[in-house]
Motif scaffolding. Sequence first.
Motif, PDB file in Angstrom:
ATOM      1  N   ARG A 176      10.430  10.138  -2.436  1.00  0.00           N
ATOM      2  CA  ARG A 176      11.747   9.485  -2.485  1.00  0.00           C
ATOM      3  C   ARG A 176      12.206   9.296  -3.922  1.00  0.00           C
ATOM      4  N   ASN A 177      13.405   9.813  -4.213  1.00  0.00           N
ATOM      5  CA  ASN A 177      14.011   9.630  -5.532  1.00  0.00           C
ATOM      6  C   ASN A 177      15.065   8.530  -5.534  1.00  0.00           C
ATOM      7  N   PHE A 178      15.652   8.292  -4.378  1.00  0.00           N
ATOM      8  CA  PHE A 178      16.632   7.211  -4.205  1.00  0.00           C
ATOM      9  C   PHE A 178      16.308   6.518  -2.884  1.00  0.00           C
ATOM     10  N   ALA A 179      16.614   5.239  -2.807  1.00  0.00           N
ATOM     11  CA  ALA A 179      16.317   4.494  -1.575  1.00  0.00           C
ATOM     12  C   ALA A 179      17.307   4.878  -0.477  1.00  0.00           C
ATOM     13  N   ALA A 180      16.774   5.263   0.678  1.00  0.00           N
ATOM     14  CA  ALA A 180      17.619   5.592   1.840  1.00  0.00           C
ATOM     15  C   ALA A 180      16.733   5.608   3.077  1.00  0.00           C
ATOM     16  N   GLY A 181      17.357   5.548   4.229  1.00  0.00           N
ATOM     17  CA  GLY A 181      16.620   5.689   5.486  1.00  0.00           C
ATOM     18  C   GLY A 181      15.674   4.534   5.744  1.00  0.00           C
ATOM     19  N   SER A 182      14.436   4.880   6.171  1.00  0.00           N
ATOM     20  CA  SER A 182      13.533   3.833   6.657  1.00  0.00           C
ATOM     21  C   SER A 182      13.142   2.812   5.579  1.00  0.00           C
ATOM     22  N   ILE A 183      13.090   3.217   4.295  1.00  0.00           N
ATOM     23  CA  ILE A 183      12.674   2.176   3.336  1.00  0.00           C
ATOM     24  C   ILE A 183      13.790   1.156   3.074  1.00  0.00           C
ATOM     25  N   VAL A 184      15.011   1.537   3.387  1.00  0.00           N
ATOM     26  CA  VAL A 184      16.101   0.557   3.264  1.00  0.00           C
ATOM     27  C   VAL A 184      16.090  -0.368   4.495  1.00  0.00           C
ATOM     28  N   ARG A 185      15.750   0.249   5.659  1.00  0.00           N
ATOM     29  CA  ARG A 185      15.666  -0.578   6.874  1.00  0.00           C
ATOM     30  C   ARG A 185      14.487  -1.552   6.808  1.00  0.00           C
ATOM     31  N   ASN A 186      13.376  -1.106   6.216  1.00  0.00           N
ATOM     32  CA  ASN A 186      12.136  -1.891   6.295  1.00  0.00           C
ATOM     33  C   ASN A 186      11.828  -2.756   5.077  1.00  0.00           C
ATOM     34  N   TYR A 187      12.469  -2.467   3.952  1.00  0.00           N
ATOM     35  CA  TYR A 187      12.170  -3.197   2.716  1.00  0.00           C
ATOM     36  C   TYR A 187      13.483  -3.544   2.027  1.00  0.00           C
ATOM     37  N   PRO A 188      13.447  -4.544   1.133  1.00  0.00           N
ATOM     38  CA  PRO A 188      14.721  -4.954   0.501  1.00  0.00           C
ATOM     39  C   PRO A 188      15.183  -4.034  -0.627  1.00  0.00           C
ATOM     40  N   PHE A 189      15.346  -2.754  -0.322  1.00  0.00           N
ATOM     41  CA  PHE A 189      15.936  -1.818  -1.289  1.00  0.00           C
ATOM     42  C   PHE A 189      17.413  -1.669  -0.956  1.00  0.00           C
ATOM     43  N   VAL A 190      18.231  -1.514  -1.995  1.00  0.00           N
ATOM     44  CA  VAL A 190      19.655  -1.274  -1.772  1.00  0.00           C
ATOM     45  C   VAL A 190      19.841   0.237  -1.644  1.00  0.00           C
ATOM     46  N   GLU A 191      20.546   0.669  -0.605  1.00  0.00           N
ATOM     47  CA  GLU A 191      20.726   2.113  -0.393  1.00  0.00           C
ATOM     48  C   GLU A 191      21.333   2.776  -1.632  1.00  0.00           C
ATOM     49  N   GLY A 192      20.734   3.874  -2.045  1.00  0.00           N
ATOM     50  CA  GLY A 192      21.260   4.635  -3.180  1.00  0.00           C
ATOM     51  C   GLY A 192      20.676   4.210  -4.512  1.00  0.00           C
ATOM     52  N   SER A 193      19.809   3.168  -4.523  1.00  0.00           N
ATOM     53  CA  SER A 193      19.265   2.782  -5.828  1.00  0.00           C
ATOM     54  C   SER A 193      18.143   3.753  -6.222  1.00  0.00           C
ATOM     55  N   PRO A 194      18.114   4.123  -7.516  1.00  0.00           N
ATOM     56  CA  PRO A 194      17.130   5.113  -7.960  1.00  0.00           C
ATOM     57  C   PRO A 194      15.710   4.566  -7.925  1.00  0.00           C
ATOM     58  N   LEU A 195      14.775   5.423  -7.574  1.00  0.00           N
ATOM     59  CA  LEU A 195      13.359   5.049  -7.567  1.00  0.00           C
ATOM     60  C   LEU A 195      12.711   5.847  -8.684  1.00  0.00           C
ATOM     61  N   LYS A 196      12.431   5.184  -9.774  1.00  0.00           N
ATOM     62  CA  LYS A 196      11.866   5.869 -10.935  1.00  0.00           C
ATOM     63  C   LYS A 196      10.628   5.136 -11.370  1.00  0.00           C
ATOM     64  N   PRO A 197       9.435   5.695 -11.311  1.00  0.00           N
ATOM     65  CA  PRO A 197       9.147   7.056 -10.865  1.00  0.00           C
ATOM     66  C   PRO A 197       9.364   7.195  -9.361  1.00  0.00           C
ATOM     67  N   PRO A 198       9.442   8.438  -8.874  1.00  0.00           N
ATOM     68  CA  PRO A 198       9.647   8.651  -7.442  1.00  0.00           C
ATOM     69  C   PRO A 198       8.539   7.967  -6.639  1.00  0.00           C
ATOM     70  N   VAL A 199       8.887   7.531  -5.442  1.00  0.00           N
ATOM     71  CA  VAL A 199       7.925   6.837  -4.578  1.00  0.00           C
ATOM     72  C   VAL A 199       7.409   7.820  -3.518  1.00  0.00           C
ATOM     73  N   ILE A 200       6.087   7.896  -3.399  1.00  0.00           N
ATOM     74  CA  ILE A 200       5.504   8.725  -2.331  1.00  0.00           C
ATOM     75  C   ILE A 200       5.100   7.782  -1.195  1.00  0.00           C
ATOM     76  N   VAL A 201       5.534   8.118   0.008  1.00  0.00           N
ATOM     77  CA  VAL A 201       5.148   7.352   1.194  1.00  0.00           C
ATOM     78  C   VAL A 201       4.468   8.342   2.136  1.00  0.00           C
ATOM     79  N   ILE A 202       3.305   7.963   2.662  1.00  0.00           N
ATOM     80  CA  ILE A 202       2.618   8.889   3.571  1.00  0.00           C
ATOM     81  C   ILE A 202       2.501   8.268   4.957  1.00  0.00           C
ATOM     82  N   ASP A 203       3.031   8.974   5.942  1.00  0.00           N
ATOM     83  CA  ASP A 203       2.975   8.518   7.335  1.00  0.00           C
ATOM     84  C   ASP A 203       1.956   9.341   8.111  1.00  0.00           C
ATOM     85  N   TYR A 204       1.413   8.720   9.157  1.00  0.00           N
ATOM     86  CA  TYR A 204       0.487   9.418  10.053  1.00  0.00           C
ATOM     87  C   TYR A 204       1.318  10.193  11.060  1.00  0.00           C
ATOM     88  N   LYS A 205       1.141  11.519  11.112  1.00  0.00           N
ATOM     89  CA  LYS A 205       1.954  12.348  12.009  1.00  0.00           C
ATOM     90  C   LYS A 205       1.433  12.201  13.429  1.00  0.00           C
TER      91      LYS A 205
END
Length: 256
Positions: A94-123
């Motif tokens: 993730r380079n900008f906050a959008a989707g599930s991390i905005v729904r689940n955490y207090p990130f404002v949609e469109g705010s830059p994530l620097k350094p990029p955030v890696i999120v790993i989900d169990y498929k």
Amino acid sequence: MKQKKLLYTGKAKSVYRTDAKGTLIVEFRDDITAFDGGKKDTLKNKGSYNAGVSAFFFSYLEKNGVKTHFLEMLDENRMAVRELSMIPLEVIVRNFAAGSIVRNYPFVEGSPLKPPVIVIDYKDDSRHDPMLNDELIVALKLATPTELKKIKTIALKINTLLVGLLAKEGITLVDFKLEFGRQNKTIYLGDEISMDSMRLWDKKTGESLDKDVYRFNKGDVMATYNRVAARITRAPKTASAGKKAKSSKKPEKRTR
Ligand code: CDP
């Protein structure tokens, strides 16, 4: 190469065995789904747009030293790939906050994530792809610590390459999902990189150029996929690895 028996049917792709040992065929179908399969449609040509974009990215990544499963396109929808033993992880960069991390955490949609955030989900659809952490991944024996480190390094390299490539076409790479697999001990990038697995925003207008158009009924999905596929695949593939992308302005404030 002859297509043989169907091995696996996913939500938008089917995988076939072939008469060539160690080579499979991935067929990108015209099916599109969202919300854990809660919304489903079949949209003409969708498979070919995603296949074309994936093939373009895979060859670009290979040229820049990333090992992928891609071998060649057989026709507009079918890709010959190296057979991998897939690792059931969804590696999201993730380079900008959008989707599930905005729904689940207090990130404002469109705010830059620097350094990029890696999120790993169990498929695992039956568990709704829960988020993992490094300890869980190792405890579940999904990957060794060394493999996990390698996967994250490759994911960040892919991010740098794709951010740069897309910036040349005026597109912000907001986030995207990768899947990896092993052949012997080597880690390869598998699956796809397409409008279904990326979030893309037009740098000028902030408009969505990806599956969000379908998820949130933002307009004509196939017209968007068609346009964005043409835009992406004309990007000069000569862009050199690691070259810094033009500093991207914060995308316009967006509403859902
Ligand atoms: O917003 P949404 O709930 O779809 O998921 P997200 O966790 O915000 O997704 C981040 C990125 O990964 C988006 O570009 C999704 O399209 C992609 N993704 C995917 O391709 N497949 C999944 N199963 C989950 C996410």
